[in-house]
Design an enzyme around this catalytic site. Structure first.
Site, PDB file in Angstrom:
ATOM      1  N   GLU A  99       0.921  -1.333   0.068  1.00 35.97           N
ATOM      2  CA  GLU A  99      -0.017  -0.004   0.128  1.00 35.97           C
ATOM      3  C   GLU A  99       0.932   1.085  -0.042  1.00 35.97           C
ATOM      4  O   GLU A  99       0.528   2.270  -0.490  1.00 35.97           O
ATOM      5  CB  GLU A  99      -1.112   0.042   0.949  1.00 35.97           C
ATOM      6  CG  GLU A  99      -1.986  -0.949   1.155  1.00 35.97           C
ATOM      7  CD  GLU A  99      -3.050  -0.846  -0.012  1.00 35.97           C
ATOM      8  OE1 GLU A  99      -2.926   0.313  -0.589  1.00 35.97           O
ATOM      9  OE2 GLU A  99      -3.496  -1.965  -0.385  1.00 35.97           O
ATOM     10  N   TYR A 152      -5.909   6.450   4.574  1.00 39.83           N
ATOM     11  CA  TYR A 152      -6.249   5.427   3.475  1.00 39.83           C
ATOM     12  C   TYR A 152      -5.428   3.987   3.917  1.00 39.83           C
ATOM     13  O   TYR A 152      -6.155   2.961   3.706  1.00 39.83           O
ATOM     14  CB  TYR A 152      -5.774   5.762   2.019  1.00 39.83           C
ATOM     15  CG  TYR A 152      -5.658   4.660   1.207  1.00 39.83           C
ATOM     16  CD1 TYR A 152      -6.832   4.156   0.694  1.00 39.83           C
ATOM     17  CD2 TYR A 152      -4.478   4.230   0.884  1.00 39.83           C
ATOM     18  CE1 TYR A 152      -6.645   2.812  -0.239  1.00 39.83           C
ATOM     19  CE2 TYR A 152      -4.285   2.965   0.272  1.00 39.83           C
ATOM     20  CZ  TYR A 152      -5.399   2.377  -0.190  1.00 39.83           C
ATOM     21  OH  TYR A 152      -5.273   1.335  -1.140  1.00 39.83           O
ATOM     22  N   ASP A 163      -9.423   5.754  -2.244  1.00 33.12           N
ATOM     23  CA  ASP A 163      -8.619   5.984  -2.869  1.00 33.12           C
ATOM     24  C   ASP A 163      -8.787   6.786  -4.007  1.00 33.12           C
ATOM     25  O   ASP A 163     -10.038   7.203  -4.351  1.00 33.12           O
ATOM     26  CB  ASP A 163      -7.626   4.786  -3.346  1.00 33.12           C
ATOM     27  CG  ASP A 163      -8.337   4.034  -4.290  1.00 33.12           C
ATOM     28  OD1 ASP A 163      -9.704   4.034  -4.425  1.00 33.12           O
ATOM     29  OD2 ASP A 163      -7.355   3.308  -5.064  1.00 33.12           O
TER      30      ASP A 163
END
Length: 377
Positions: free
Chosen positions: A64, A147, A165
């Site tokens: 990520e 996020y 996102d």
DNA sequence: AATTCGGGGCA
DNA sequence: TGCCCAGAATT
């Protein structure tokens, strides 16, 4: 407890313009059937990624961070190599920052790599090397924001946190046909997603939305005919796919630099930035283009030989920098470090064996220039 | 709220 | 070439 409590304060209704069309599902964004269709679409058409099949907290965390502001195809190879170099948090925490930055070379936004490294040491010290499974703890880790915390919780811990996102935001904007997207729309959308996300498979839901944005609901020329959510999409109803979202224009600043790559007896002189932009990376000493003449004359007085290297353009964030590199081969024995080399505060400088250049992290365009050094000089 | 981040992919 | 990207930190 829902995920919105900590990261997002609920705002008052406000006075934003209502959508131009009242859809039949104005309360729930999309129908329950469409969620099922979305999951079905995902299982049928999803693309497999290296981090997808074994979503441990560590692998999700690294992937990520790599994917922040980075297209998937650019991150895949770095992720594979990273897992070979740093298979677990302990290995990462014990590595030195130079090796971590080297593994990040080419991905850009290098503070991400420094933050991962700091984060690994923080997790080792404060959480016995175990990545925590709570939003409040995750958000304290350097480089993990709203996020990424949600992604880790949903993908690695199967907790019902929706993510927001660029893909999900674009899908939401198109579903609602909002020409402008404001900060408070994030909170609105997340609340809607919280009522839709399946509690038994939140990770699948999040991945499905993100891949939908990547594969069908693309920025340009989306394929609405195949979209499982098209029935609730007001942008499709209105035929505004070409206008929503609107493109944002950005301003680019330009500059030109002369790079003087000093070489002496199998070594070259590089500087390491220890502050600000490019912190931790190694650079070829440079001066503003046009100011290099006095320096070159001083250097060639010591009977230096100057080779012209290939001109390059370096694009990064808001800058377009033209680079005019020269290889300056010094013939005298001394390997002093000229003062103009240390142009930035706290810079370091070092003569480095050409054969060892590979282990020094440097921006991609500098790597290309260094690879241009002839075998003998 | 706006800017920055030293990259790269894609039409 | 311009815009975008599985954002976060800083101002």
């Amino acid at each position: 407890m829902t995920s919105s409590g900590r990261s997002l304060k609920l705002t008052q209704p406000g006075k934003r313009p209502v959508p131009m069309i009242e859809s039949s599902s104005s309360e729930t964004l999309v129908s329950g059937d469409e969620v099922k269709a979305l999951i079905h679409w995902f299982h049928q058409y999803a693309i497999d990624y290296p981090w997808g099949d074994n979503p441990t907290p560590y692998r999700v965390w690294i992937s990520e961070i790599m994917l922040q502001q980075t297209v998937v195809s650019a991150a895949i190879e770095h992720f594979i190599q990273w897992m070979k170099l740093f298979p677990d948090i302990m290995t990462l925490a014990r590595a030195d920052e130079q090796a971590v930055l080297k593994a990040w070379e080419g991905l850009g936004y290098y503070s991400r790599a420094r933050n991962i490294h700091k984060g690994a040491r923080y997790i080792t010290d404060s959480h016995s090397g175990i990545i925590p499974g709570s939003y409040d703890e995750l958000i304290k880790i350097p480089g993990i924001g709203d996020y990424t915390a949600r992604a880790i919780l949903s993908l690695a811990f199967s907790q019902a946190f929706p993510v927001l996102d660029a893909n999900v935001r674009r899908i939401g904007q198109r579903l609602l046909a909002l020409r402008e997207w404001q900060v408070r729309d994030d909170k609105r959308l997340l609340i809607q997603l919280e009522s839709l996300i399946p509690h038994d498979s939140p990770g699948v839901f999040n991945c499905a939305l993100m891949q939908l944005g990547q594969i069908l609901c693309r920025v340009r020329s989306p394929e609405c005919s195949l979209c499982p959510l098209s029935k609730s999409c007001q942008t499709r109803t209105l035929g505004l796919q070409g206008e929503i979202p609107a493109a944002k224009k950005r301003k680019i600043k330009e500059k030109e630099s002369t790079l003087l790559l000093l070489a002496s007896r199998g070594t070259v002189l590089l500087t390491r930035r220890n502050k600000g932009l490019g912190k931790g990376l190694w650079f070829i000493p440079s001066v503003p283009r046009g100011t290099e003449q006095p320096l070159l004359e001083a250097l060639t007085e010591g009977t230096a030989e100057v080779l012209t290297l290939q001109e390059r353009v370096h694009l990064y964030t808001t800058w377009k920098e033209r680079l005019f590199p020269f290889l300056v081969v010094l013939k005298d024995v001394s390997r002093d470090i000229p003062s103009w080399v240390l142009s930035h505060e706290d810079d370091d400088a070092a003569w480095i064996q050409v054969s060892e250049l590979d282990s020094y992290p440097t921006p991609s365009v500098y790597r290309k220039i260094l690879e241009e050094i002839p075998p003998l000089f």
